[in-house]
Design an enzyme around this catalytic site. Sequence first.
Site, PDB file in Angstrom:
ATOM      1  N   ARG A   1      -1.528   0.502   9.700  1.00 61.26           N
ATOM      2  CA  ARG A   1      -0.921   1.272   8.734  1.00 61.26           C
ATOM      3  C   ARG A   1       0.238   1.815   9.258  1.00 61.26           C
ATOM      4  O   ARG A   1       1.434   2.103   8.758  1.00 61.26           O
ATOM      5  CB  ARG A   1      -1.601   2.329   8.129  1.00 61.26           C
ATOM      6  CG  ARG A   1      -2.730   2.049   7.131  1.00 61.26           C
ATOM      7  CD  ARG A   1      -3.301   3.222   6.561  1.00 61.26           C
ATOM      8  NE  ARG A   1      -4.609   2.853   6.002  1.00 61.26           N
ATOM      9  CZ  ARG A   1      -4.638   2.357   4.751  1.00 61.26           C
ATOM     10  NH1 ARG A   1      -3.594   1.993   4.050  1.00 61.26           N
ATOM     11  NH2 ARG A   1      -5.929   2.158   4.389  1.00 61.26           N
TER      12      ARG A   1
ATOM     13  N   PHE B   1      -0.969 -11.682   1.804  1.00 63.09           N
ATOM     14  CA  PHE B   1      -1.378 -10.412   2.196  1.00 63.09           C
ATOM     15  C   PHE B   1      -0.494  -9.773   3.478  1.00 63.09           C
ATOM     16  O   PHE B   1      -0.021 -10.545   4.290  1.00 63.09           O
ATOM     17  CB  PHE B   1      -2.716 -10.493   2.843  1.00 63.09           C
ATOM     18  CG  PHE B   1      -3.475  -9.147   2.964  1.00 63.09           C
ATOM     19  CD1 PHE B   1      -4.011  -8.553   1.832  1.00 63.09           C
ATOM     20  CD2 PHE B   1      -3.596  -8.773   4.253  1.00 63.09           C
ATOM     21  CE1 PHE B   1      -4.448  -7.440   1.980  1.00 63.09           C
ATOM     22  CE2 PHE B   1      -4.185  -7.251   4.505  1.00 63.09           C
ATOM     23  CZ  PHE B   1      -4.485  -6.896   3.091  1.00 63.09           C
TER      24      PHE B   1
ATOM     25  N   LYS C   1       4.248  -8.282  -5.950  1.00 62.60           N
ATOM     26  CA  LYS C   1       3.858  -9.698  -5.908  1.00 62.60           C
ATOM     27  C   LYS C   1       3.937 -10.202  -7.224  1.00 62.60           C
ATOM     28  O   LYS C   1       2.869 -10.318  -7.781  1.00 62.60           O
ATOM     29  CB  LYS C   1       2.637  -9.708  -4.991  1.00 62.60           C
ATOM     30  CG  LYS C   1       2.338  -9.497  -3.782  1.00 62.60           C
ATOM     31  CD  LYS C   1       0.889  -9.773  -3.372  1.00 62.60           C
ATOM     32  CE  LYS C   1       0.738  -9.226  -1.858  1.00 62.60           C
ATOM     33  NZ  LYS C   1      -0.902  -9.234  -1.445  1.00 62.60           N
TER      34      LYS C   1
ATOM     35  N   ASP D   1      -2.723  -1.559   5.123  1.00 60.15           N
ATOM     36  CA  ASP D   1      -3.714  -1.844   6.120  1.00 60.15           C
ATOM     37  C   ASP D   1      -4.309  -3.165   6.057  1.00 60.15           C
ATOM     38  O   ASP D   1      -4.699  -3.649   4.917  1.00 60.15           O
ATOM     39  CB  ASP D   1      -4.615  -0.829   6.083  1.00 60.15           C
ATOM     40  CG  ASP D   1      -5.696  -0.926   5.157  1.00 60.15           C
ATOM     41  OD1 ASP D   1      -5.453  -0.926   3.851  1.00 60.15           O
ATOM     42  OD2 ASP D   1      -6.863  -1.113   5.057  1.00 60.15           O
TER      43      ASP D   1
ATOM     44  N   GLU E   1       4.073   4.075  -5.295  1.00 58.45           N
ATOM     45  CA  GLU E   1       2.814   3.153  -5.052  1.00 58.45           C
ATOM     46  C   GLU E   1       3.505   2.027  -3.815  1.00 58.45           C
ATOM     47  O   GLU E   1       4.843   1.788  -3.762  1.00 58.45           O
ATOM     48  CB  GLU E   1       2.456   2.127  -6.115  1.00 58.45           C
ATOM     49  CG  GLU E   1       1.056   2.367  -6.861  1.00 58.45           C
ATOM     50  CD  GLU E   1       0.191   2.020  -5.941  1.00 58.45           C
ATOM     51  OE1 GLU E   1       0.272   2.155  -4.576  1.00 58.45           O
ATOM     52  OE2 GLU E   1      -0.978   1.267  -6.386  1.00 58.45           O
ATOM     53  N   ASP E   2       2.537   1.756  -2.881  1.00 53.30           N
ATOM     54  CA  ASP E   2       3.196   0.896  -1.953  1.00 53.30           C
ATOM     55  C   ASP E   2       3.238  -0.581  -2.400  1.00 53.30           C
ATOM     56  O   ASP E   2       4.336  -1.007  -2.126  1.00 53.30           O
ATOM     57  CB  ASP E   2       2.175   0.817  -0.643  1.00 53.30           C
ATOM     58  CG  ASP E   2       0.563   0.547  -1.242  1.00 53.30           C
ATOM     59  OD1 ASP E   2       0.325   0.344  -2.451  1.00 53.30           O
ATOM     60  OD2 ASP E   2      -0.243   0.581  -0.231  1.00 53.30           O
TER      61      ASP E   2
ATOM     62  N   ASP F   1       0.191  -5.749  -6.997  1.00 50.20           N
ATOM     63  CA  ASP F   1      -0.189  -7.021  -6.801  1.00 50.20           C
ATOM     64  C   ASP F   1      -0.663  -7.500  -8.143  1.00 50.20           C
ATOM     65  O   ASP F   1       0.131  -8.086  -8.985  1.00 50.20           O
ATOM     66  CB  ASP F   1      -1.555  -6.902  -5.791  1.00 50.20           C
ATOM     67  CG  ASP F   1      -2.397  -8.418  -5.388  1.00 50.20           C
ATOM     68  OD1 ASP F   1      -2.063  -8.606  -4.173  1.00 50.20           O
ATOM     69  OD2 ASP F   1      -2.855  -8.608  -6.188  1.00 50.20           O
ATOM     70  N   THR F   2      -2.071  -7.184  -8.602  1.00 45.86           N
ATOM     71  CA  THR F   2      -2.373  -7.803  -9.882  1.00 45.86           C
ATOM     72  C   THR F   2      -1.706  -6.719 -11.277  1.00 45.86           C
ATOM     73  O   THR F   2      -1.749  -7.325 -12.377  1.00 45.86           O
ATOM     74  CB  THR F   2      -3.937  -7.626 -10.331  1.00 45.86           C
ATOM     75  OG1 THR F   2      -4.327  -6.379  -9.990  1.00 45.86           O
ATOM     76  CG2 THR F   2      -4.613  -8.475  -9.204  1.00 45.86           C
ATOM     77  N   GLY F   3      -1.349  -5.584 -10.548  1.00 50.10           N
ATOM     78  CA  GLY F   3      -0.760  -4.515 -11.564  1.00 50.10           C
ATOM     79  C   GLY F   3      -1.966  -3.705 -12.216  1.00 50.10           C
ATOM     80  O   GLY F   3      -1.597  -2.681 -12.958  1.00 50.10           O
TER      81      GLY F   3
ATOM     82  N   THR G   1      -3.924  -1.459 -10.731  1.00 50.78           N
ATOM     83  CA  THR G   1      -4.031  -0.078 -10.333  1.00 50.78           C
ATOM     84  C   THR G   1      -2.782   0.709 -10.839  1.00 50.78           C
ATOM     85  O   THR G   1      -3.031   1.779 -11.395  1.00 50.78           O
ATOM     86  CB  THR G   1      -3.611  -0.018  -8.847  1.00 50.78           C
ATOM     87  OG1 THR G   1      -4.997  -0.819  -8.117  1.00 50.78           O
ATOM     88  CG2 THR G   1      -3.809   1.378  -8.083  1.00 50.78           C
TER      89      THR G   1
ATOM     90  N   GLY H   1      -2.307   3.665   1.034  1.00 45.39           N
ATOM     91  CA  GLY H   1      -1.221   2.811   1.375  1.00 45.39           C
ATOM     92  C   GLY H   1       0.141   3.389   1.104  1.00 45.39           C
ATOM     93  O   GLY H   1       1.047   2.965   1.954  1.00 45.39           O
TER      94      GLY H   1
HETATM   95  P1  XMP Z   1      -3.524  -4.070  -7.940  1.00 43.85           P
HETATM   96  O1  XMP Z   1      -4.180  -5.560  -7.736  1.00 43.85           O
HETATM   97  O2  XMP Z   1      -4.285  -3.321  -8.608  1.00 43.85           O
HETATM   98  O3  XMP Z   1      -3.315  -3.662  -6.302  1.00 43.85           O
HETATM   99  O4  XMP Z   1      -1.951  -4.178  -8.205  1.00 43.85           O
HETATM  100  C1  XMP Z   1      -2.810  -2.755  -5.841  1.00 43.85           C
HETATM  101  C2  XMP Z   1      -3.392  -2.196  -4.537  1.00 43.85           C
HETATM  102  O5  XMP Z   1      -4.009  -3.216  -3.634  1.00 43.85           O
HETATM  103  C3  XMP Z   1      -3.705  -3.238  -2.542  1.00 43.85           C
HETATM  104  N1  XMP Z   1      -2.940  -4.485  -1.955  1.00 43.85           N
HETATM  105  C4  XMP Z   1      -2.570  -4.867  -0.692  1.00 43.85           C
HETATM  106  N2  XMP Z   1      -2.754  -4.042   0.419  1.00 43.85           N
HETATM  107  N3  XMP Z   1      -1.985  -5.580   1.639  1.00 43.85           N
HETATM  108  C5  XMP Z   1      -2.407  -4.598   1.573  1.00 43.85           C
HETATM  109  O6  XMP Z   1      -2.684  -3.953   2.709  1.00 43.85           O
HETATM  110  C6  XMP Z   1      -1.348  -6.623   0.518  1.00 43.85           C
HETATM  111  O7  XMP Z   1      -0.936  -7.663   0.602  1.00 43.85           O
HETATM  112  C7  XMP Z   1      -2.034  -5.932  -0.619  1.00 43.85           C
HETATM  113  N4  XMP Z   1      -1.881  -6.293  -2.034  1.00 43.85           N
HETATM  114  C8  XMP Z   1      -2.459  -5.340  -2.747  1.00 43.85           C
HETATM  115  C9  XMP Z   1      -2.815  -2.043  -2.195  1.00 43.85           C
HETATM  116  O8  XMP Z   1      -3.898  -0.923  -1.901  1.00 43.85           O
HETATM  117  C10 XMP Z   1      -2.450  -1.469  -3.719  1.00 43.85           C
HETATM  118  O9  XMP Z   1      -2.121  -0.365  -3.837  1.00 43.85           O
HETATM  119 MG    MG Z   2      -2.479   1.189  -2.588  1.00 39.87          MG
END
Ligand code: XMP
Ligand code: MG
Length: 178
Positions: free
Chosen positions: A166, A153, A132, A160, A100-101, A104-106, A108, A46
């Site tokens: 993408r 999303f 987020k 993607d 990082e792109d 979300d949950t943090g 990764t 991403g």
């Molecule tokens: P976590 O939850 O670990 O997630 O913070 C991070 C990874 O989740 C993917 N991600 C998304 N991909 N649209 C996307 O295309 C979204 O809205 C989205 N939210 C999370 C992404 O790969 C990111 O690195």
């Molecule tokens: Mg990603």
Amino acid sequence: MTEMDNFKLTTFISEKDIQARVRAIGTALTDKYRGKDVVAVCVLKGSFMFYADLIREMDMDLACEFCGVSSYSGMSSTGEVKITLDLNSAVREKHVILIEDIVDTGLTMNFLKDHINRRKPKSITTAALLLKPHALKVKCELDHVGFEIPNDFVVGYGLDYQGYYRNLPYIAQIQSIN
Ligand code: XMP
Ligand code: MG
């Protein structure tokens, strides 16, 4: 007709707004790191577009590295982070900028920070284009954030849905039209 014709995209962050934020983050990183031994790490897939634009806004020497992780299936996080491609050169005693792109949950970002920290870098700085804040499940400290967005999303600019979108130069919200 493709499978993606069943979805409608709405521009959420324009190309111009993205480029302005990327430039500002690139300038801040250059001010902080110019003259230091820096490795910029791209988190595939991403981040490839954000990464490519950001490093071109960094007016300094740096080494490029790539790693891959996966945690998402469709439109939600599985909560389990897996390395799909590991870094292939040492980051020991180097300043790592982890790019990082989206956070979300943090999970990764925290997983990657731990993973890289075990290799004893001199420092780690994080840059995420999107955050987020309401989706965070763990405390996740970020040094540079492009935009805070709601818990919806999004696709485009590297992000993607099922491998598609993408290549959009902007960020969009996606809706099913069936
Ligand atoms: P976590 O939850 O670990 O997630 O913070 C991070 C990874 O989740 C993917 N991600 C998304 N991909 N649209 C996307 O295309 C979204 O809205 C989205 N939210 C999370 C992404 O790969 C990111 O690195
Ligand atoms: Mg990603």
